[in-house]
Design an enzyme around this catalytic site. Sequence first.
Site, mmCIF file in Angstrom:
data_model
loop_
_atom_site.group_PDB
_atom_site.id
_atom_site.type_symbol
_atom_site.label_atom_id
_atom_site.label_comp_id
_atom_site.label_asym_id
_atom_site.label_seq_id
_atom_site.Cartn_x
_atom_site.Cartn_y
_atom_site.Cartn_z
ATOM 1 C CB CYS A 17 -20.846 -67.062 -58.353
ATOM 2 S SG CYS A 17 -19.617 -65.747 -58.111
ATOM 3 C CG ASP A 137 -13.308 -71.759 -59.850
ATOM 4 O OD1 ASP A 137 -13.785 -72.754 -60.442
ATOM 5 O OD2 ASP A 137 -13.668 -70.596 -60.074
#
Length: 219
Positions: A17, A137
């Site tokens: 990412c 996350d």
Amino acid sequence: MFGKGAGEDSRVRVKICGITNAADALAAIDLGADALGFNFFPGSKRYVDIQSNAEWIAQLPAEVCKVAVLVNPMPTDAIEFANLPFIDALQLHGNESPAFCKILAERGIHFAKALAVTNQDSLVEVPNFFTNTILLDSISEGGFGGGGKVLPWAVGRRVVQSHPALRVILAGGLTPENVADAVKEVSPFAVDVASGVEFSPGRKDRGRLQAFFAAVRRI
């Protein structure tokens, strides 16, 4: 999410990412990335402007899933990103509600919903976000991930065990040094890394990328 041909084999997928340039994207693909994330949230340190970056993103190999990372978008904006010909899925990384996610699901849009793991008691119940893919996350300083903080893996393990129908993507402070332990602890469908393979925000370190993929493959 993760595009066509992902299959249901037991290997752990890898999403890189915070991609901001073509060189890093191609390096990640060469090493075996299943998905790439592009942060279209202006408040991110890894923000990429869609207008000036569309050309090179569109030229990336079709077999790699290209994910638009969004934070609290309007429904019209989310749908617009999803309709881009070079975007395969969305990653909703804000406070998007189940009702919001239902709008996307009813349109057949592929997306993952990111959930913040704050402590051992968080995510006791995972709401129905109308997707089979969630991303776990940690909370960063800016509040929307990418800060390199490790989340409590025991929470991730409980989510995987309690929701076997979900594809759980593990993020939050993963590095070449700890990803193998994280996978053994959590057993996620995929892992997601940004800061753990960088030399500066949005700039990937080829050596750390190689080490990350090598660590995942050794599991």
